[in-house]
Structures are given as structure tokens and as C-alpha cells.
Design a protein around this motif. Sequence first.
Motif, mmCIF file in Angstrom:
data_model
loop_
_atom_site.group_PDB
_atom_site.id
_atom_site.type_symbol
_atom_site.label_atom_id
_atom_site.label_comp_id
_atom_site.label_asym_id
_atom_site.label_seq_id
_atom_site.Cartn_x
_atom_site.Cartn_y
_atom_site.Cartn_z
ATOM 1 N N TYR A 6 -18.481 92.772 16.978
ATOM 2 C CA TYR A 6 -18.186 91.355 16.786
ATOM 3 C C TYR A 6 -19.356 90.498 17.272
ATOM 4 O O TYR A 6 -19.724 89.524 16.630
ATOM 5 C CB TYR A 6 -16.905 90.978 17.532
ATOM 6 C CG TYR A 6 -16.578 89.518 17.438
ATOM 7 C CD1 TYR A 6 -16.054 88.976 16.273
ATOM 8 C CD2 TYR A 6 -16.811 88.666 18.512
ATOM 9 C CE1 TYR A 6 -15.765 87.628 16.172
ATOM 10 C CE2 TYR A 6 -16.528 87.315 18.424
ATOM 11 C CZ TYR A 6 -15.996 86.806 17.250
ATOM 12 O OH TYR A 6 -15.727 85.475 17.161
ATOM 13 N N THR A 7 -19.963 90.861 18.389
ATOM 14 C CA THR A 7 -21.106 90.116 18.920
ATOM 15 C C THR A 7 -22.263 90.146 17.940
ATOM 16 O O THR A 7 -22.889 89.126 17.671
ATOM 17 C CB THR A 7 -21.560 90.702 20.271
ATOM 18 O OG1 THR A 7 -20.459 90.645 21.181
ATOM 19 C CG2 THR A 7 -22.725 89.929 20.851
ATOM 20 N N PHE A 13 -27.515 89.001 13.566
ATOM 21 C CA PHE A 13 -28.618 89.944 13.445
ATOM 22 C C PHE A 13 -28.241 91.082 12.510
ATOM 23 O O PHE A 13 -27.128 91.572 12.528
ATOM 24 C CB PHE A 13 -29.004 90.522 14.810
ATOM 25 C CG PHE A 13 -29.814 89.593 15.650
ATOM 26 C CD1 PHE A 13 -31.182 89.490 15.467
ATOM 27 C CD2 PHE A 13 -29.216 88.812 16.611
ATOM 28 C CE1 PHE A 13 -31.938 88.631 16.242
ATOM 29 C CE2 PHE A 13 -29.959 87.944 17.388
ATOM 30 C CZ PHE A 13 -31.328 87.851 17.206
ATOM 31 N N LYS A 14 -29.195 91.511 11.704
ATOM 32 C CA LYS A 14 -28.975 92.631 10.785
ATOM 33 C C LYS A 14 -29.746 93.838 11.297
ATOM 34 O O LYS A 14 -30.798 93.710 11.916
ATOM 35 C CB LYS A 14 -29.487 92.276 9.382
ATOM 36 C CG LYS A 14 -28.861 91.040 8.793
ATOM 37 C CD LYS A 14 -27.469 91.313 8.320
ATOM 38 C CE LYS A 14 -26.938 90.061 7.599
ATOM 39 N NZ LYS A 14 -25.545 89.924 7.700
ATOM 40 N N ASP A 15 -29.244 95.015 11.004
ATOM 41 C CA ASP A 15 -29.920 96.267 11.332
ATOM 42 C C ASP A 15 -30.241 96.420 12.812
ATOM 43 O O ASP A 15 -31.335 96.854 13.180
ATOM 44 C CB ASP A 15 -31.199 96.426 10.507
ATOM 45 C CG ASP A 15 -30.924 96.430 9.019
ATOM 46 O OD1 ASP A 15 -29.874 96.968 8.627
ATOM 47 O OD2 ASP A 15 -31.754 95.900 8.256
ATOM 48 N N VAL A 16 -29.318 96.044 13.689
ATOM 49 C CA VAL A 16 -29.483 96.247 15.122
ATOM 50 C C VAL A 16 -28.235 96.922 15.680
ATOM 51 O O VAL A 16 -27.177 96.893 15.069
ATOM 52 C CB VAL A 16 -29.729 94.928 15.902
ATOM 53 C CG1 VAL A 16 -31.002 94.261 15.456
ATOM 54 C CG2 VAL A 16 -28.557 93.988 15.795
ATOM 55 N N ASN A 35 -32.592 99.321 14.716
ATOM 56 C CA ASN A 35 -32.436 100.641 14.124
ATOM 57 C C ASN A 35 -33.772 101.108 13.565
ATOM 58 O O ASN A 35 -34.539 100.321 13.015
ATOM 59 C CB ASN A 35 -31.379 100.600 13.021
ATOM 60 C CG ASN A 35 -30.016 100.234 13.569
ATOM 61 O OD1 ASN A 35 -29.713 100.489 14.725
ATOM 62 N ND2 ASN A 35 -29.189 99.619 12.756
ATOM 63 N N ARG A 36 -34.065 102.399 13.734
ATOM 64 C CA ARG A 36 -35.325 102.960 13.244
ATOM 65 C C ARG A 36 -35.304 103.030 11.730
ATOM 66 O O ARG A 36 -34.295 103.357 11.121
ATOM 67 C CB ARG A 36 -35.532 104.346 13.823
ATOM 68 C CG ARG A 36 -35.823 104.297 15.295
ATOM 69 C CD ARG A 36 -35.833 105.649 15.914
ATOM 70 N NE ARG A 36 -36.968 106.441 15.450
ATOM 71 C CZ ARG A 36 -37.375 107.532 16.063
ATOM 72 N NH1 ARG A 36 -36.755 107.973 17.124
ATOM 73 N NH2 ARG A 36 -38.405 108.209 15.602
ATOM 74 N N LYS A 37 -36.459 102.730 11.123
ATOM 75 C CA LYS A 37 -36.587 102.873 9.685
ATOM 76 C C LYS A 37 -38.009 103.316 9.368
ATOM 77 O O LYS A 37 -38.932 103.126 10.157
ATOM 78 C CB LYS A 37 -36.234 101.582 8.962
ATOM 79 C CG LYS A 37 -37.020 100.369 9.368
ATOM 80 C CD LYS A 37 -36.498 99.136 8.658
ATOM 81 C CE LYS A 37 -37.168 97.886 9.200
ATOM 82 N NZ LYS A 37 -36.668 96.699 8.582
ATOM 83 N N VAL A 38 -38.166 103.906 8.218
ATOM 84 C CA VAL A 38 -39.467 104.414 7.804
ATOM 85 C C VAL A 38 -40.392 103.240 7.485
ATOM 86 O O VAL A 38 -39.998 102.263 6.860
ATOM 87 C CB VAL A 38 -39.320 105.332 6.575
ATOM 88 C CG1 VAL A 38 -40.670 105.802 6.078
ATOM 89 C CG2 VAL A 38 -38.435 106.532 6.918
ATOM 90 N N HIS A 39 -41.629 103.346 7.963
ATOM 91 C CA HIS A 39 -42.663 102.344 7.702
ATOM 92 C C HIS A 39 -43.994 103.079 7.574
ATOM 93 O O HIS A 39 -44.086 104.265 7.872
ATOM 94 C CB HIS A 39 -42.716 101.320 8.842
ATOM 95 C CG HIS A 39 -43.012 101.931 10.168
ATOM 96 N ND1 HIS A 39 -42.046 102.560 10.920
ATOM 97 C CD2 HIS A 39 -44.164 102.059 10.857
ATOM 98 C CE1 HIS A 39 -42.595 103.031 12.025
ATOM 99 N NE2 HIS A 39 -43.883 102.752 12.014
ATOM 100 N N ASN A 40 -45.017 102.399 7.130
ATOM 101 C CA ASN A 40 -46.333 103.024 7.008
ATOM 102 C C ASN A 40 -47.083 102.926 8.326
ATOM 103 O O ASN A 40 -47.139 101.862 8.938
ATOM 104 C CB ASN A 40 -47.147 102.367 5.901
ATOM 105 C CG ASN A 40 -46.585 102.678 4.531
ATOM 106 O OD1 ASN A 40 -45.946 103.691 4.338
ATOM 107 N ND2 ASN A 40 -46.805 101.797 3.589
#
Length: 58
Positions: A6-7, A13-16, A35-40
Motif C-alpha cells: 500500500y505504501t 514509485f514503480k519497480d521498487v 528491482n534489478r533489471k538488465v542494462h548495458n
Amino acid sequence: MLYKDYTKELIGFKDVTVTLVERKDSCLHIHMMMNRKVHNCPRCGKPTDKIHDYRTQQ
């Protein structure tokens, strides 16, 4: 866990992931992790999900 979800929705905030919500004096502290995501990789340019360092931001 419902309170943490809920907080996250309340502050928008998205993707946290909310890890802790605590009150200190007259302040509300909300601890989150992205949250971890693939990046270059900035060095070699190959895709990776590894984290170089962590920082606390206010």
C-alpha cells in the motif's frame, strides 16, 4: 506485507520493493530497493544485471 504494498502504491514509485517503513520523531522513513533489471555495461556495452555499488539517497 500488505502495508508495504500500500505504501508503494501511495507514493507512486514503480519497480521498487519497500523493505521497511518506520517512524522516527516527526518523520516517516520509507526504505526501498530498486528491482534489478538488465542494462548495458558502461564499460564493455554487453547486457548485465550486476550491480556495481549501492547508495543511500534521501
